[in-house]
Design a protein around this motif. Sequence first.
Motif, PDB file in Angstrom:
ATOM      1  N   ASN A   1       3.875   2.455 -12.901  1.00 36.69           N
ATOM      2  CA  ASN A   1       2.441   2.954 -12.473  1.00 36.69           C
ATOM      3  C   ASN A   1       2.032   1.805 -11.712  1.00 36.69           C
ATOM      4  OD1 ASN A   1       0.171   4.554 -12.240  1.00 36.69           O
ATOM      5  ND2 ASN A   1      -0.537   3.798 -14.286  1.00 36.69           N
ATOM      6  N   ASP A   2       2.739   1.498 -10.489  1.00 37.69           N
ATOM      7  CA  ASP A   2       2.642   0.272  -9.825  1.00 37.69           C
ATOM      8  C   ASP A   2       1.489   0.172  -8.964  1.00 37.69           C
ATOM      9  OD1 ASP A   2       6.275  -0.230  -9.100  1.00 37.69           O
ATOM     10  OD2 ASP A   2       5.208  -0.252 -10.941  1.00 37.69           O
ATOM     11  N   PRO A   3       0.821  -0.893  -8.963  1.00 33.60           N
ATOM     12  CA  PRO A   3      -0.410  -1.186  -8.255  1.00 33.60           C
ATOM     13  C   PRO A   3      -0.150  -1.857  -6.719  1.00 33.60           C
ATOM     14  CG  PRO A   3      -0.251  -2.904  -9.511  1.00 33.60           C
ATOM     15  CD  PRO A   3       1.121  -1.892  -9.951  1.00 33.60           C
ATOM     16  N   LEU A   4      -0.763  -1.333  -5.942  1.00 36.79           N
ATOM     17  CA  LEU A   4      -0.959  -2.293  -4.518  1.00 36.79           C
ATOM     18  C   LEU A   4      -2.054  -2.730  -4.243  1.00 36.79           C
ATOM     19  CD1 LEU A   4       0.281  -3.073  -1.912  1.00 36.79           C
ATOM     20  CD2 LEU A   4      -0.130  -0.653  -1.175  1.00 36.79           C
ATOM     21  N   ILE A   5      -2.461  -3.879  -4.097  1.00 38.13           N
ATOM     22  CA  ILE A   5      -3.735  -4.558  -4.087  1.00 38.13           C
ATOM     23  C   ILE A   5      -3.771  -5.004  -2.562  1.00 38.13           C
ATOM     24  CG2 ILE A   5      -4.948  -6.699  -5.035  1.00 38.13           C
ATOM     25  CD1 ILE A   5      -2.879  -6.517  -7.043  1.00 38.13           C
ATOM     26  N   VAL A   6      -5.016  -4.680  -2.238  1.00 38.26           N
ATOM     27  CA  VAL A   6      -5.226  -5.068  -0.742  1.00 38.26           C
ATOM     28  C   VAL A   6      -6.594  -6.170  -0.649  1.00 38.26           C
ATOM     29  CG1 VAL A   6      -5.985  -4.234   1.740  1.00 38.26           C
ATOM     30  CG2 VAL A   6      -4.688  -2.676   0.038  1.00 38.26           C
ATOM     31  N   MET A   7      -6.077  -7.324  -0.564  1.00 41.79           N
ATOM     32  CA  MET A   7      -7.301  -8.186  -0.752  1.00 41.79           C
ATOM     33  C   MET A   7      -7.984  -8.273   0.382  1.00 41.79           C
ATOM     34  SD  MET A   7      -7.122  -9.590  -3.844  1.00 41.79           S
ATOM     35  CE  MET A   7      -8.399 -10.823  -3.495  1.00 41.79           C
ATOM     36  N   ASP A   8      -9.203  -9.139   0.728  1.00 38.88           N
ATOM     37  CA  ASP A   8     -10.202  -9.483   1.674  1.00 38.88           C
ATOM     38  C   ASP A   8      -9.450  -9.770   2.899  1.00 38.88           C
ATOM     39  OD1 ASP A   8     -11.954 -12.335   0.439  1.00 38.88           O
ATOM     40  OD2 ASP A   8      -9.743 -11.707   0.494  1.00 38.88           O
ATOM     41  N   ASP A   9      -8.344 -10.548   2.694  1.00 34.91           N
ATOM     42  CA  ASP A   9      -7.786 -11.292   3.812  1.00 34.91           C
ATOM     43  C   ASP A   9      -6.453 -10.492   4.410  1.00 34.91           C
ATOM     44  OD1 ASP A   9      -5.490 -13.819   2.608  1.00 34.91           O
ATOM     45  OD2 ASP A   9      -6.170 -12.006   1.595  1.00 34.91           O
ATOM     46  N   ALA A  10      -6.161  -9.428   4.070  1.00 33.72           N
ATOM     47  CA  ALA A  10      -4.925  -8.696   4.242  1.00 33.72           C
ATOM     48  C   ALA A  10      -5.054  -7.986   5.582  1.00 33.72           C
ATOM     49  CB  ALA A  10      -5.043  -7.268   3.254  1.00 33.72           C
ATOM     50  N   ASP A  11      -3.851  -7.879   6.119  1.00 37.73           N
ATOM     51  CA  ASP A  11      -3.466  -7.259   7.497  1.00 37.73           C
ATOM     52  C   ASP A  11      -3.610  -5.809   7.161  1.00 37.73           C
ATOM     53  OD1 ASP A  11      -0.536  -7.310   9.869  1.00 37.73           O
ATOM     54  OD2 ASP A  11      -2.154  -5.880   9.448  1.00 37.73           O
ATOM     55  N   LEU A  12      -4.717  -5.072   7.599  1.00 37.72           N
ATOM     56  CA  LEU A  12      -5.018  -3.801   6.995  1.00 37.72           C
ATOM     57  C   LEU A  12      -4.149  -2.851   7.447  1.00 37.72           C
ATOM     58  CD1 LEU A  12      -9.037  -3.911   6.888  1.00 37.72           C
ATOM     59  CD2 LEU A  12      -7.503  -4.441   5.293  1.00 37.72           C
ATOM     60  N   LYS A  13      -3.864  -2.880   9.027  1.00 34.53           N
ATOM     61  CA  LYS A  13      -2.793  -1.921   9.412  1.00 34.53           C
ATOM     62  C   LYS A  13      -1.562  -2.082   8.736  1.00 34.53           C
ATOM     63  CE  LYS A  13      -4.753  -1.426  13.952  1.00 34.53           C
ATOM     64  NZ  LYS A  13      -4.610  -1.635  15.411  1.00 34.53           N
ATOM     65  N   ALA A  14      -0.966  -3.210   8.482  1.00 34.35           N
ATOM     66  CA  ALA A  14       0.180  -3.320   7.583  1.00 34.35           C
ATOM     67  C   ALA A  14       0.089  -2.888   6.294  1.00 34.35           C
ATOM     68  CB  ALA A  14       0.738  -5.015   7.807  1.00 34.35           C
ATOM     69  N   ALA A  15      -0.847  -3.070   5.548  1.00 35.27           N
ATOM     70  CA  ALA A  15      -1.101  -2.802   4.387  1.00 35.27           C
ATOM     71  C   ALA A  15      -1.199  -1.103   4.090  1.00 35.27           C
ATOM     72  CB  ALA A  15      -2.501  -3.318   3.710  1.00 35.27           C
ATOM     73  N   ALA A  16      -1.787  -0.374   5.197  1.00 39.95           N
ATOM     74  CA  ALA A  16      -1.763   0.848   5.172  1.00 39.95           C
ATOM     75  C   ALA A  16      -0.629   1.679   5.195  1.00 39.95           C
ATOM     76  CB  ALA A  16      -2.781   1.361   6.435  1.00 39.95           C
ATOM     77  N   GLN A  17       0.112   1.167   6.316  1.00 39.19           N
ATOM     78  CA  GLN A  17       1.452   1.662   6.723  1.00 39.19           C
ATOM     79  C   GLN A  17       2.435   1.427   5.388  1.00 39.19           C
ATOM     80  OE1 GLN A  17       2.328   3.389   9.322  1.00 39.19           O
ATOM     81  NE2 GLN A  17       3.650   4.292   7.692  1.00 39.19           N
ATOM     82  N   SER A  18       2.388   0.138   4.805  1.00 37.68           N
ATOM     83  CA  SER A  18       3.140  -0.061   3.581  1.00 37.68           C
ATOM     84  C   SER A  18       2.650   0.979   2.351  1.00 37.68           C
ATOM     85  CB  SER A  18       2.838  -1.566   2.934  1.00 37.68           C
ATOM     86  OG  SER A  18       3.623  -1.567   1.811  1.00 37.68           O
TER      87      SER A  18
END
Length: 456
Positions: A237-254
Amino acid sequence: MTQKYSLVNPYNNEPLGEYNYSTWTEIEEKLALLKKGQKTQNKTAAFERANVLMSLASLLKEHSEEMAKLITLETGKTISDSRVEMVRAVNATIASAEEARQISGESLDSDAYAPAGGKIGVVCWRPLGTIFCITPFNFPINIAMHKIGPAYAAGNSILFKPGPQNTASSLFLVDLCYQAGIPKSVLQFCMPPLSDLDRLNAHPAINAINFTGGTAAANAISAAAGYKKLLLELGGNDPLIVMDDADLKAAAQSAINHRFATAGQRCTAAKRLFVHASVYQEFRDILVEKSSALVVGDPMKDETFVGPVIHQAAANEIRERIESALKEGATVALGNKYEGAFVYPTILENVSANSEVMIEETFGPVMPLYKFEDVEEIIPIINNTAYGLQAGIFSNNLKVIRHLFEELDVGTLATNDGPGFRTEHFPFGGVKESGVGREGIKYAIREMSYTKTLVI
Ligand SMILES: NC(=O)c1ccc[n+]([C@@H]2O[C@H](COP(=O)([O-])OP(=O)(O)OC[C@H]3O[C@@H](n4cnc5c(N)ncnc54)[C@H](O)[C@@H]3O)[C@@H](O)[C@H]2O)c1
Ligand SMILES: O=CCS(=O)(=O)O
């Protein structure tokens, strides 16, 4: 009387074939043959096993496209996904060949503690015997090679039982193993009916069970297996955490790649997204825009990103999970659309931390978003699940990464990548109900072996 089972293509319900279950007499004959195969293995040198595995890797590469098409027909996963699986299966086989040459122990002097001086201990690794290797439907060839490869490399015999849905691709794999030089006394395929599985799991001719699948099956196996060695690779039940300094486009694609690929049917899929409040709206808008462009349809077409799930019952279960979240106040940012075994990529917002979609494993393309202000608040929420497989985080804040690495109940934390990161030689496995033991070729070899020490 021989029982039969028939299979259909999850995409269009076209018949894929009818097969016979293995009879108990056939199972006993296979186990007796595999017992003899242990002697064959004992007379086979490590370099010979390595050469056989390299031949198998070449055959898998040569037949990759044919095998990828079979996987897509059987599972509904897209042809691009199946092709990647075959690349990984070839790599797992090459890694098994390379590790077959490296199975070395150690020597120990006995004078470390009084009074036992004057001796040398020569610690060797030896195969457990016959390994019952059981695989799930979603990566039928790569996961099979993560079991057959190291089990054979370690010198074991193998009784191989895939999911019924994968009969054709698995029989093809076994034939390629024979062509490569694995003897029939060392590898045998079986497909017992469910009614014979408890008896088989308890069978004294099986020395260890190497299982990948769900919790229910794992509970039945461990109840029947007694003192046998178990290697259990289970749900997540794996989490993906997007922090305030994340590369948002890369995080969204991932997030898309790790949640919607394989129609979300991966143990290591990003089943829950935790997004820092300061970037939530921007990330959510990028994610919805990219996800709405995904092609849903015929898994045999190169452009398709999301095919059907494995069968209608699975689609119904996923829909019930979504509807349960909506009843508790969740809202739909995308999806909540169904056609037969198709569940369209679904993004949920305003999800309760205690809803089933946050606590249980949802084996389909459903992505709950959870907004947070402080990373401390999500640690107990992330850990509030029976599972603990992998996690992913998008951030370059090493302090936060190190803190989460220590606090999260997982086997792997991937940074600036999704929780589905896996490469064949890394240790792979989780904690809690995500399993027992570690795969990853070198680690799996040790799990299917024991130490034997000669004192001189
Ligand atoms: N951790 C991992 O590496 C990993 C990888 C893929 C899938 N999974 C998990 O597997 C599940 C989905 O796969 P699935 O639907 O094929 O799982 P499943 O548990 O239904 O079946 C897995 C295999 O176990 C067999 N099986 C079922 N009951 C058994 C029993 N009593 N004794 C022996 N064998 C038995 C099945 O026939 C099949 O071959 C999900 O929970 C997913 O998270 C885990
Ligand atoms: O479900 C998991 C498949 S794999 O990534 O471990 O091969």
